[in-house]
Motif scaffolding. Structure first.
Motif, PDB file in Angstrom:
ATOM      1  N   GLY A 135      12.904  -4.611  -8.358  1.00 17.48           N
ATOM      2  CA  GLY A 135      12.984  -4.916  -6.930  1.00 17.48           C
ATOM      3  C   GLY A 135      12.454  -3.714  -5.917  1.00 17.48           C
ATOM      4  N   ILE A 136      11.571  -3.073  -6.617  1.00 19.28           N
ATOM      5  CA  ILE A 136      10.940  -2.042  -6.005  1.00 19.28           C
ATOM      6  C   ILE A 136       9.499  -2.012  -5.795  1.00 19.28           C
ATOM      7  CG2 ILE A 136      10.778   0.780  -5.895  1.00 19.28           C
ATOM      8  CD1 ILE A 136      13.271   0.882  -7.221  1.00 19.28           C
ATOM      9  N   ASP A 137       9.019  -2.296  -4.672  1.00 20.04           N
ATOM     10  CA  ASP A 137       7.481  -2.463  -4.396  1.00 20.04           C
ATOM     11  C   ASP A 137       6.844  -1.041  -4.319  1.00 20.04           C
ATOM     12  OD1 ASP A 137       7.540  -5.155  -4.220  1.00 20.04           O
ATOM     13  OD2 ASP A 137       8.297  -5.087  -2.164  1.00 20.04           O
ATOM     14  N   VAL A 138       5.629  -0.935  -4.658  1.00 20.40           N
ATOM     15  CA  VAL A 138       4.818   0.288  -4.491  1.00 20.40           C
ATOM     16  C   VAL A 138       3.739  -0.143  -3.557  1.00 20.40           C
ATOM     17  CG1 VAL A 138       3.035   1.825  -6.033  1.00 20.40           C
ATOM     18  CG2 VAL A 138       4.827   0.815  -7.058  1.00 20.40           C
ATOM     19  N   VAL A 139       3.711   1.017  -2.740  1.00 19.13           N
ATOM     20  CA  VAL A 139       2.747   0.925  -1.506  1.00 19.13           C
ATOM     21  C   VAL A 139       1.330   1.460  -1.734  1.00 19.13           C
ATOM     22  CG1 VAL A 139       2.151   1.747   1.208  1.00 19.13           C
ATOM     23  CG2 VAL A 139       4.806   1.517   0.206  1.00 19.13           C
ATOM     24  N   ALA A 140       1.293   2.416  -2.583  1.00 17.52           N
ATOM     25  CA  ALA A 140       0.039   3.223  -2.860  1.00 17.52           C
ATOM     26  C   ALA A 140      -0.212   3.874  -4.089  1.00 17.52           C
ATOM     27  CB  ALA A 140      -0.528   4.112  -1.757  1.00 17.52           C
ATOM     28  N   ASN A 141      -0.794   3.621  -5.080  1.00 22.04           N
ATOM     29  CA  ASN A 141      -0.975   4.294  -6.484  1.00 22.04           C
ATOM     30  C   ASN A 141      -1.989   5.384  -5.889  1.00 22.04           C
ATOM     31  OD1 ASN A 141       0.419   2.490  -7.929  1.00 22.04           O
ATOM     32  ND2 ASN A 141      -1.411   1.030  -8.202  1.00 22.04           N
ATOM     33  N   ILE A 142      -1.483   6.714  -6.222  1.00 21.62           N
ATOM     34  CA  ILE A 142      -2.555   7.838  -5.976  1.00 21.62           C
ATOM     35  C   ILE A 142      -2.467   8.635  -7.096  1.00 21.62           C
ATOM     36  CG2 ILE A 142      -2.747   9.710  -4.200  1.00 21.62           C
ATOM     37  CD1 ILE A 142      -1.043   8.249  -2.296  1.00 21.62           C
ATOM     38  N   THR A 143      -3.464   8.624  -7.934  1.00 26.04           N
ATOM     39  CA  THR A 143      -4.721   7.700  -7.656  1.00 26.04           C
ATOM     40  C   THR A 143      -5.126   6.580  -8.483  1.00 26.04           C
ATOM     41  OG1 THR A 143      -6.150   9.254  -8.697  1.00 26.04           O
ATOM     42  CG2 THR A 143      -5.964   9.666  -6.443  1.00 26.04           C
ATOM     43  N   GLY A 144      -4.279   6.295  -9.664  1.00 23.68           N
ATOM     44  CA  GLY A 144      -4.519   5.645 -10.497  1.00 23.68           C
ATOM     45  C   GLY A 144      -4.765   3.924 -10.169  1.00 23.68           C
ATOM     46  N   ASP A 145      -6.028   3.407 -10.463  1.00 26.59           N
ATOM     47  CA  ASP A 145      -6.054   1.965  -9.961  1.00 26.59           C
ATOM     48  C   ASP A 145      -5.800   1.810  -8.402  1.00 26.59           C
ATOM     49  OD1 ASP A 145      -6.961  -0.805 -10.054  1.00 26.59           O
ATOM     50  OD2 ASP A 145      -4.760  -1.355 -10.186  1.00 26.59           O
ATOM     51  N   GLY A 146      -6.129   3.142  -7.835  1.00 23.88           N
ATOM     52  CA  GLY A 146      -5.931   3.269  -6.121  1.00 23.88           C
ATOM     53  C   GLY A 146      -6.917   2.451  -5.224  1.00 23.88           C
ATOM     54  N   ARG A 147      -6.713   2.252  -4.221  1.00 21.44           N
ATOM     55  CA  ARG A 147      -7.937   1.556  -3.368  1.00 21.44           C
ATOM     56  C   ARG A 147      -7.771   2.312  -1.827  1.00 21.44           C
ATOM     57  NH1 ARG A 147      -6.175  -2.130  -7.016  1.00 21.44           N
ATOM     58  NH2 ARG A 147      -7.578  -3.520  -7.759  1.00 21.44           N
ATOM     59  N   TYR A 148      -8.741   2.289  -1.142  1.00 16.37           N
ATOM     60  CA  TYR A 148      -8.664   2.837   0.217  1.00 16.37           C
ATOM     61  C   TYR A 148      -7.780   2.325   0.921  1.00 16.37           C
ATOM     62  CZ  TYR A 148     -10.481   3.610   4.913  1.00 16.37           C
ATOM     63  OH  TYR A 148     -10.638   3.995   6.252  1.00 16.37           O
ATOM     64  N   ASP A 149      -7.521   0.930   1.092  1.00 18.83           N
ATOM     65  CA  ASP A 149      -6.836   0.152   1.918  1.00 18.83           C
ATOM     66  C   ASP A 149      -5.562   0.326   1.793  1.00 18.83           C
ATOM     67  OD1 ASP A 149      -8.944  -0.960   3.469  1.00 18.83           O
ATOM     68  OD2 ASP A 149      -8.799  -2.674   2.114  1.00 18.83           O
ATOM     69  N   ASP A 150      -4.999   0.623   0.557  1.00 11.66           N
ATOM     70  CA  ASP A 150      -3.642   1.064  -0.028  1.00 11.66           C
ATOM     71  C   ASP A 150      -3.310   2.537   0.459  1.00 11.66           C
ATOM     72  OD1 ASP A 150      -3.134  -1.496  -0.645  1.00 11.66           O
ATOM     73  OD2 ASP A 150      -3.654  -0.979  -2.790  1.00 11.66           O
ATOM     74  N   ILE A 151      -3.995   3.371  -0.056  1.00  9.49           N
ATOM     75  CA  ILE A 151      -3.759   4.699   0.174  1.00  9.49           C
ATOM     76  C   ILE A 151      -3.721   4.999   1.617  1.00  9.49           C
ATOM     77  CG2 ILE A 151      -5.037   7.126   0.109  1.00  9.49           C
ATOM     78  CD1 ILE A 151      -6.219   6.035  -2.809  1.00  9.49           C
ATOM     79  N   ILE A 152      -4.377   4.722   2.543  1.00  5.13           N
ATOM     80  CA  ILE A 152      -4.243   4.875   4.166  1.00  5.13           C
ATOM     81  C   ILE A 152      -3.072   4.322   4.401  1.00  5.13           C
ATOM     82  CG2 ILE A 152      -6.657   5.146   4.432  1.00  5.13           C
ATOM     83  CD1 ILE A 152      -6.593   2.393   5.839  1.00  5.13           C
ATOM     84  N   LYS A 153      -2.365   3.503   3.940  1.00  3.44           N
ATOM     85  CA  LYS A 153      -0.866   2.916   4.254  1.00  3.44           C
ATOM     86  C   LYS A 153       0.221   3.575   3.737  1.00  3.44           C
ATOM     87  CE  LYS A 153      -2.493  -1.764   4.475  1.00  3.44           C
ATOM     88  NZ  LYS A 153      -2.298  -3.150   3.824  1.00  3.44           N
ATOM     89  N   ALA A 154      -0.258   4.775   2.864  1.00  5.71           N
ATOM     90  CA  ALA A 154       0.828   5.559   2.194  1.00  5.71           C
ATOM     91  C   ALA A 154       2.079   6.099   3.117  1.00  5.71           C
ATOM     92  CB  ALA A 154       0.088   6.745   1.386  1.00  5.71           C
ATOM     93  N   PRO A 155       1.671   6.671   4.229  1.00  5.34           N
ATOM     94  CA  PRO A 155       2.593   7.141   5.093  1.00  5.34           C
ATOM     95  C   PRO A 155       3.959   6.121   5.191  1.00  5.34           C
ATOM     96  CG  PRO A 155       0.529   7.742   6.243  1.00  5.34           C
ATOM     97  CD  PRO A 155       0.315   6.477   4.946  1.00  5.34           C
ATOM     98  N   GLN A 156       3.614   4.936   5.251  1.00  8.36           N
ATOM     99  CA  GLN A 156       4.593   3.897   5.533  1.00  8.36           C
ATOM    100  C   GLN A 156       5.736   3.842   4.290  1.00  8.36           C
ATOM    101  OE1 GLN A 156       2.690   0.142   5.562  1.00  8.36           O
ATOM    102  NE2 GLN A 156       1.757   0.264   7.661  1.00  8.36           N
ATOM    103  N   ALA A 157       5.458   4.527   3.087  1.00  6.50           N
ATOM    104  CA  ALA A 157       6.511   4.554   2.175  1.00  6.50           C
ATOM    105  C   ALA A 157       7.737   5.292   2.433  1.00  6.50           C
ATOM    106  CB  ALA A 157       5.912   5.041   0.879  1.00  6.50           C
TER     107      ALA A 157
END
Length: 444
Positions: free
Chosen positions: A214-236
């Motif tokens: 039950g734990i979601d991942v906001v951003a993978n940094i950097t394996g299989d990472g994406r620009y749109d996810d990485i810029i949302k990283a501060p929300q984690a």
């Protein structure tokens, strides 16, 4: 066989035998000794290791073509989206560019990239030549951002400016620049997964475990990472760091800039995978989350129980030598070998920190050789002296092991099979068994 190899005088303080009742003062986190033929890579390679798995980024190497060729598709990082990252693109600086400067060539390359590929972000790597001739890569990137209304991030990575760890730091600075300044954002119930580069798809294994509890991942940094996810990283709400050597610096920056706490985790081996899942569940969830984690661990361990017992019976009593990039992996591998009944007799890292070596001292036996930034001569000396049956390392160490008649396991970035999590523990044990117990050693 008498081992006559001598350690270079300047290297003696980087090598020691584990003596339990004596303080260990092992030198580390320094540039390689001149003439020692260090196994480390350069600053540029360190930066590329971290940034390359961002799948929808465009990686432009500003330098001679050899730098681009060095990292072209050498890594086992997989993608669930764009394949753009698999290629290296270069400005291909020549002798004339060295004399007259390469800025115009870089401007033209960026214009062409935007026209042909339309990426969301371009990373521009400054290599040794650029550091020597003084091209103003920062200014070119700033002008390109204004001209094309997109992110163009300079990566200051001349190979001569330090060591591989400096490249990690340059990459982390580039990612922080991509994410932006201090942000006050609404937090969501999720984590960032730092320092896993999705070798053979290992990010998917770990995120699959987390999803089940039950734990979601906001951003993978950097394996299989994406620009749109990485810029949302501060929300984690939490950062978990798999490779502290490459991403510990960034985790600290994110804690300071975005208020995100971090923990060091490892999914190498059964023991560390179990401990990491329980720790994450306890920090991110409630009693129900912890219970789910415990049930998942019980299920996964039961599933591999027979296989692991089989390999333990075949490997008990063997001796292992370890030489890997970071301290976290060395620590996990020692525990993993111990679970298989294998004693670690030599352990070294390229970029270990004082606290890593203190842990290595605690979890290895008296007399174990511990070394920082080793060279082939030292690895040979201690593998022979300690009677190692197998060396775990990267592609550069493979020929050395085979020439000595020692089994080898590639635990670095070139491999194509999963070695993380519970599934990876079985794969690792199987590979160790196949190489140590291969019939070929009967002929040596």
């Amino acid at each position: 066989m008498e081992n006559r190899v001598e350690i270079i005088e300047d290297r003696k303080e980087f090598v020691c035998y584990n003596i339990k009742n004596k303080d260990m003062k092992l030198r580390c986190e320094e540039n390689s000794a001149s003439g020692a033929v260090s196994q480390r890579a350069c600053v540029y390679c360190g930066a590329r290791v971290v940034l390359n798995p961002i799948t929808d980024a465009f990686h432009l190497i500003h330098g001679p073509i050899g730098c681009a060729a060095y990292t072209w598709d050498l890594r086992g990082s997989l993608t669930s989206g764009s394949e753009l990252f698999r290629n290296s693109f270069s400005t291909d600086l020549s002798e004339m560019d060295v004399v007259f400067g390469g800025e115009k060539k870089l401007v033209g390359a960026i214009d062409e990239i935007v026209k042909e590929f339309h990426p969301k972000v371009i990373f521009v790597y400054a290599t040794c030549i650029v550091g020597v001739i003084g091209d103003d890569v920062d200014s070119v990137c700033k002008m390109a951002e204004k001209k094309h209304s997109m992110r163009v991030i300079p990566v200051k990575s001349p190979g001569f400016s330090g060591n591989k760890s400096m490249g990690y730091r340059a990459a982390c600075d580039a990612i922080m620049k991509l994410i932006g300044e201090k942000k006050k954002v609404e937090k969501i119930h999720g984590i960032n997964y730092l320092g896993d580069f999705n070798l053979a798809g290992e990010v998917w294994v770990v995120t699959g475990y987390l999803k089940k509890i039950g734990i979601d991942v906001v951003a993978n940094i950097t394996g299989d990472g994406r620009y749109d996810d990485i810029i949302k990283a501060p929300q984690a709400k939490l950062n978990i760091v798999q490779c502290a050597g490459s991403m510990g610096y960034m985790a600290k920056q994110m804690e300071e800039s975005y208020g995100i706490p971090f923990i060091k985790t490892s999914f190498v081996g059964i023991e560390d995978s179990e401990n990491s899942l329980i720790q994450i569940a306890g920090l991110m969830g409630n009693e129900e989350t912890v219970k789910k984690a415990e049930e998942l661990i019980k299920f996964e361990k039961q599933k591999i129980k027979n296989d692991m017992n089989y390999y333990r019976s075949r490997l008990y009593g063997k001796k292992a030598a370890i030489y890997v990039g970071g301290g976290y992996k060395a620590i996990s591998l020692i525990r993993q070998f111990r679970d298989l009944g294998i004693e670690t007799v030599m352990v070294g890292t390229q970029t270990g920190k004082p606290e890593d070596y203190e842990v290595l001292k605690q979890i290895t036996k008296e007399g174990t050789v511990i070394l920082d930034d080793a060279n082939p001569s030292e690895l040979e000396k201690f593998m022979v002296e300690k009677g190692a049956d197998i060396l775990v390392g990267g592609v550069k160490e493979r020929p050395l092991a085979y020439k000595l008649g020692v089994a080898f396991c590639d635990h670095n970035h070139e491999r194509k099979h999963i070695l993380a999590g519970f599934e990876g523990a079985v794969n690792f044990a199987k590979e160790i068994d196949l190489t140590i117990n291969s019939p070929v050693w009967n002929y040596i």
